[in-house]
Design a protein around this motif. Structure first.
Motif, PDB file in Angstrom:
ATOM      1  N   SER A 147      -2.464  -0.850  16.422  1.00 37.83           N
ATOM      2  CA  SER A 147      -1.178  -0.831  15.727  1.00 37.83           C
ATOM      3  C   SER A 147      -0.057  -1.462  16.549  1.00 37.83           C
ATOM      4  O   SER A 147       1.096  -1.475  16.122  1.00 37.83           O
ATOM      5  CB  SER A 147      -0.815   0.618  15.406  1.00 37.83           C
ATOM      6  N   ASN A 148      -0.383  -2.001  17.703  1.00 36.88           N
ATOM      7  CA  ASN A 148       0.661  -2.595  18.553  1.00 36.88           C
ATOM      8  C   ASN A 148       0.905  -4.049  18.130  1.00 36.88           C
ATOM      9  O   ASN A 148       0.533  -5.000  18.816  1.00 36.88           O
ATOM     10  CB  ASN A 148       0.261  -2.495  20.024  1.00 36.88           C
ATOM     11  N   TYR A 149       1.538  -4.198  16.963  1.00 36.75           N
ATOM     12  CA  TYR A 149       1.734  -5.541  16.399  1.00 36.75           C
ATOM     13  C   TYR A 149       2.615  -6.398  17.288  1.00 36.75           C
ATOM     14  O   TYR A 149       2.422  -7.611  17.381  1.00 36.75           O
ATOM     15  CB  TYR A 149       2.351  -5.452  15.005  1.00 36.75           C
ATOM     16  N   GLN A 200      -8.743  -0.520  10.433  1.00 34.47           N
ATOM     17  CA  GLN A 200      -7.716  -1.081  11.321  1.00 34.47           C
ATOM     18  C   GLN A 200      -7.849  -2.600  11.426  1.00 34.47           C
ATOM     19  O   GLN A 200      -6.848  -3.334  11.432  1.00 34.47           O
ATOM     20  CB  GLN A 200      -7.820  -0.432  12.707  1.00 34.47           C
TER      21      GLN A 200
END
Lengths: 366, 366
Positions: free
Chosen positions: B138-140, B187
């Motif tokens: 989720s660390n875009y 994900q």
């Protein structure tokens, strides 16, 4: 030095000091030092012992005995219950060196008597409390029976009793290690008393690194066989056998990833490099090595704020305090003192001295 | 077969069946099988994959990539954060094969961009829950920044996202393993959605042996990279990835001592042979292998009444029930299924097939 992949650095000066300290101690005690070469498994490191007067050695396999016999060692004890399936190699070795074997069971003595073509020295392995292998020291019936079998055989020359007190590795107090050593010497003395009339020259041999490091004299035995002391490692430091600055080997591993979100560095260096032995520290934490700073001439004492928390096949995970996290970048080299130098050396299959000289290991020259 | 020292037996028929089962499954699912060759590290075993149509492979080091490139493999993913210190070897490989690397940090991308002389495929390693290494899925912000760095570089071709769900190894229920797999696929799908306009051909790659063994289809990903399944081991059986009869490797160890007083047999076979991985069984007991009976053509299912309870450098200790104690004598060979076949193969440096053919391992040909 242009190190790009996991490499086992060896500080020759430290190893030489470790060797000379043990040589001096055995000279003062009047006992024979028969160092165990399974730790280094290296012809070059073997020469460092020879230069300090060592003539007799210990190994843990027939294969290792052959390697050292091929490089000029001719008094070798294979400190491992004789593997009677290797009779051909045993005979080949016995034809050219003074070969010592050990036995734990009557079956082994019978098989050796049947298969040997050349004389060998045979010792009985005694269990003085470690309970891995050996005849219980008080089992006189069994020892009598084995000696009776040996006596009838011209190829078997009874040499004495051999003990390995591996349970010293579980201790961290010098007094406890001394107790283990003294208890085993007392048991060996009873055996000497019992059999000395029959075998006036029987030899008593002990030799784990913790006892041999912590004790100053070895009254009551004829020979010691420590191995790990040439390099030491963080397990020995934990036990109290050595100081950090006496550890003579250090893994050098590239930093390949950083995880600032969880304060972890990833090393190129895993269980195929270190092996997977673990040290449970006094605080209850399990570590797979201790991080040191690499210097021009070697490495520092362990750094605070770094913990090698896990190893997988090729990765090592190092947990780092917030203050230390920026000390290392990707592409840097990190030094790690190993948990168990014998297994790390076996996995690494070779060394590089801090002077840049490559050093062989048997497992790399097969 | 004249086995006299610890030997790693390989049942080729079982390995071929393990390979063909995975090949068939990937064909049915329409995904690419890019098997991880770190398990076997063998040119000959690699050929068994090639004969079943496999063309692309995974390895865990540049050294291993070179070994397989030298033997005709020309589409190789090094599934390990790129070690920028090995730029010279990376360039040499990139000049002659389709080389895929992975990155976790911007620093690595910058160093590759600076050092590469030939184009490579670059994937980003995503952490979908294992937390060993990878960018959190989720660390875009981080992924955006890395892709921006990659895009400007003509030697870096963005290939896609790679996940390794090593946490499946902690599970023993198929449903839990499916959940881990599905969570990571979800994900990865979010990442595909986010980046597909910019990179319409980006590939999604997963691949731990438990998931790949237990799942029947791999909807949502493009590629799987299992490795251990070629041999399996008792850890995989414990997890539920395989049955005992699918385990294709077995250690053969001489029995060198017997301790009737405590019901223990001593094997010539220790941590330098097996490595030191341990399996904590459902009953809470830790074992270092499972004893099987050797047969003319291979080996049996595990025997009841035997536990491999400890390993030291060269010794293995097997605790045996009173009923079974007399089954083995000194000089007999005992079969032991390994806890972790990848590490055992690496330590053993070679195989012997049940037909008597020696098979290479990279660690034995250095």
């Amino acid at each position: 030095m242009n190190i790009t992949t996991p490499t086992l650095l060896l500080d020759k000066e430290k190893a030489l000091r470790n060797i000379s300290r043990m040589v001096d101690k055995t000279k003062r005690s009047g006992v024979r030092l028969r160092p165990h070469f399974k730790t280094h498994q290296s012809v070059q490191v073997g020469e460092w012992f020879r230069e300090q007067g060592v003539e007799a050695i210990t190994v843990s396999s027939v294969h290792m005995a052959r390697y050292f016999a091929d490089h000029g060692w001719n008094d070798i004890l294979v400190a491992f219950p004789a593997n009677v399936l290797e009779m051909e190699s045993i005979n080949e070795l016995a034809s050219r060196i003074k070969l010592h074997l050990i036995a734990v069971n009557q079956e082994t003595v019978v098989a050796l008597a049947k298969g040997l073509q050349h004389p060998v020295q045979l010792s009985l392995k005694i269990d003085a409390g470690y309970h891995r292998t050996g005849i219980p020291a008080s089992n006189y019936a069994e020892i009598d029976a084995m000696l009776a079998l040996i006596q009838g055989q011209d190829k078997l020359q009874f040499a004495g009793f051999v003990v390995h007190n591996g349970h010293t590795y579980k201790q961290t107090y010098a007094a406890a290690i001394r107790n283990i050593h003294n208890t085993s010497v007392d048991q060996l003395q009873l055996l000497r008393e019992r059999y000395k009339a029959q075998f006036p020259n029987l030899q008593l041999s002990v030799g784990d690194t913790p006892s041999c490091s912590i004790l100053e004299s070895f009254e009551g035995v004829d020979e010691i066989r420590p191995g790990n002391f040439v390099f030491y490692d963080i397990t020995q430091q934990h036990i109290g056998s050595c100081a950090f600055e006496e550890i003579a080997v250090c893994m050098v591993c590239p930093v390949i990833a950083k995880h600032p979100d969880r304060g972890e560095l990833i090393l190129y260096g895993g269980s195929v490099h270190f092996s997977k032995d673990v040290l449970v520290q006094k605080d209850g934490n399990a570590v797979f090595g201790r991080v040191v700073e690499l210097t021009d001439k070697g490495w520092s004492e362990p750094l605070e704020g770094f913990e090698v928390v896990s190893l997988s096949q090729e990765h090592g995970v190092v947990r780092v305090s917030a203050e230390q996290f920026d000390k290392y970048n990707i592409g840097d080299l990190m030094g790690v003192l190993p948990v168990h130098s014998c297994l790390t050396a076996d996995a690494m299959r070779g060394y590089l001295t801090t002077e840049g000289e490559p050093i062989d290991h048997l497992s790399g020259v097969r």
